[in-house]
Scaffold this motif. Structure first.
Motif, PDB file in Angstrom:
ATOM      1  N   ALA A   1       0.821  -1.216   0.000  1.00 47.40           N
ATOM      2  CA  ALA A   1       0.000   0.000   0.000  1.00 47.40           C
ATOM      3  C   ALA A   1       0.854   1.265   0.000  1.00 47.40           C
ATOM      4  N   GLY A   2       2.101   1.139   0.438  1.00 46.42           N
ATOM      5  CA  GLY A   2       2.987   2.300   0.454  1.00 46.42           C
ATOM      6  C   GLY A   2       2.401   3.432   1.264  1.00 46.42           C
ATOM      7  N   PRO A   3       2.293   4.610   0.664  1.00 44.26           N
ATOM      8  CA  PRO A   3       1.809   5.771   1.402  1.00 44.26           C
ATOM      9  C   PRO A   3       0.277   5.872   1.479  1.00 44.26           C
ATOM     10  N   LEU A   4      -0.418   4.844   1.016  1.00 44.52           N
ATOM     11  CA  LEU A   4      -1.877   4.872   1.017  1.00 44.52           C
ATOM     12  C   LEU A   4      -2.412   5.033   2.436  1.00 44.52           C
ATOM     13  N   LYS A   5      -3.250   6.044   2.639  1.00 44.04           N
ATOM     14  CA  LYS A   5      -3.822   6.302   3.955  1.00 44.04           C
ATOM     15  C   LYS A   5      -5.267   6.752   3.838  1.00 44.04           C
ATOM     16  N   SER A   6      -6.000   6.205   2.871  1.00 44.73           N
ATOM     17  CA  SER A   6      -7.400   6.576   2.716  1.00 44.73           C
ATOM     18  C   SER A   6      -8.209   6.081   3.911  1.00 44.73           C
ATOM     19  N   GLU A   7      -9.336   6.694   4.134  1.00 42.04           N
ATOM     20  CA  GLU A   7     -10.196   6.285   5.244  1.00 42.04           C
ATOM     21  C   GLU A   7     -10.624   4.828   5.098  1.00 42.04           C
ATOM     22  N   ARG A   8     -10.927   4.385   3.890  1.00 39.15           N
ATOM     23  CA  ARG A   8     -11.348   2.998   3.673  1.00 39.15           C
ATOM     24  C   ARG A   8     -10.201   2.042   4.023  1.00 39.15           C
ATOM     25  N   TYR A   9      -9.015   2.336   3.546  1.00 36.60           N
ATOM     26  CA  TYR A   9      -7.847   1.497   3.819  1.00 36.60           C
ATOM     27  C   TYR A   9      -7.588   1.406   5.320  1.00 36.60           C
ATOM     28  N   LEU A  10      -7.604   2.549   5.996  1.00 35.37           N
ATOM     29  CA  LEU A  10      -7.359   2.562   7.435  1.00 35.37           C
ATOM     30  C   LEU A  10      -8.455   1.823   8.192  1.00 35.37           C
ATOM     31  N   ARG A  11      -9.687   1.876   7.694  1.00 33.45           N
ATOM     32  CA  ARG A  11     -10.781   1.129   8.318  1.00 33.45           C
ATOM     33  C   ARG A  11     -10.534  -0.369   8.195  1.00 33.45           C
ATOM     34  N   TYR A  12     -10.054  -0.806   7.032  1.00 32.85           N
ATOM     35  CA  TYR A  12      -9.727  -2.228   6.854  1.00 32.85           C
ATOM     36  C   TYR A  12      -8.664  -2.674   7.861  1.00 32.85           C
ATOM     37  N   ILE A  13      -7.667  -1.837   8.054  1.00 31.46           N
ATOM     38  CA  ILE A  13      -6.611  -2.163   9.022  1.00 31.46           C
ATOM     39  C   ILE A  13      -7.196  -2.242  10.428  1.00 31.46           C
ATOM     40  N   ARG A  14      -8.015  -1.268  10.802  1.00 32.71           N
ATOM     41  CA  ARG A  14      -8.640  -1.279  12.138  1.00 32.71           C
ATOM     42  C   ARG A  14      -9.557  -2.486  12.306  1.00 32.71           C
ATOM     43  N   ASP A  15     -10.296  -2.831  11.256  1.00 33.27           N
ATOM     44  CA  ASP A  15     -11.183  -4.000  11.317  1.00 33.27           C
ATOM     45  C   ASP A  15     -10.378  -5.276  11.531  1.00 33.27           C
ATOM     46  N   LEU A  16      -9.253  -5.405  10.833  1.00 38.39           N
ATOM     47  CA  LEU A  16      -8.414  -6.586  11.000  1.00 38.39           C
ATOM     48  C   LEU A  16      -7.857  -6.641  12.419  1.00 38.39           C
ATOM     49  N   GLN A  17      -7.425  -5.499  12.931  1.00 38.52           N
ATOM     50  CA  GLN A  17      -6.928  -5.470  14.307  1.00 38.52           C
ATOM     51  C   GLN A  17      -8.021  -5.882  15.291  1.00 38.52           C
ATOM     52  N   ALA A  18      -9.238  -5.452  15.053  1.00 37.90           N
ATOM     53  CA  ALA A  18     -10.352  -5.843  15.924  1.00 37.90           C
ATOM     54  C   ALA A  18     -10.591  -7.349  15.844  1.00 37.90           C
ATOM     55  N   ASP A  19     -10.519  -7.897  14.637  1.00 38.77           N
ATOM     56  CA  ASP A  19     -10.702  -9.344  14.466  1.00 38.77           C
ATOM     57  C   ASP A  19      -9.612 -10.140  15.172  1.00 38.77           C
ATOM     58  N   LEU A  20      -8.418  -9.580  15.236  1.00 39.33           N
ATOM     59  CA  LEU A  20      -7.281 -10.275  15.855  1.00 39.33           C
ATOM     60  C   LEU A  20      -7.126  -9.971  17.343  1.00 39.33           C
ATOM     61  N   LYS A  21      -8.005  -9.141  17.888  1.00 33.93           N
ATOM     62  CA  LYS A  21      -7.868  -8.709  19.284  1.00 33.93           C
ATOM     63  C   LYS A  21      -7.801  -9.891  20.258  1.00 33.93           C
TER      64      LYS A  21
END
Length: 65
Positions: free
Chosen positions: A21-41
């Motif tokens: 993703a490199g410098p990608l920091k869109s709201e959708r991308y960041l939401r995917y990252i947060r969702d994955l972190q929640a799934d792995l909590k």
């Protein structure tokens, strides 16, 4: 053993996705990252998940403000 393999695989794929993703920091991308972190909590104490969370924190720490 199966859960450990799954966590390791998820971490590898997730870290590769972050690298690609490199410098990608869109709201959708960041939401995917947060969702994955929640799934792995539930596995936060696992070293592989902790490493993934540390990479996310380092790369996107300003996004959580």
């Amino acid at each position: 053993m199966h859960a450990v393999f799954a966590c390791g695989l998820v971490r590898l794929v997730a870290l590769e996705a972050i690298d690609l993703a490199g410098p990608l920091k869109s709201e959708r991308y960041l939401r995917y990252i947060r969702d994955l972190q929640a799934d792995l909590k539930a596995y936060a104490d696992d070293g592989l998940v902790a490493e993934f969370n540390a990479v996310v924190a380092r790369k996107y720490s300003s996004e959580s403000d």
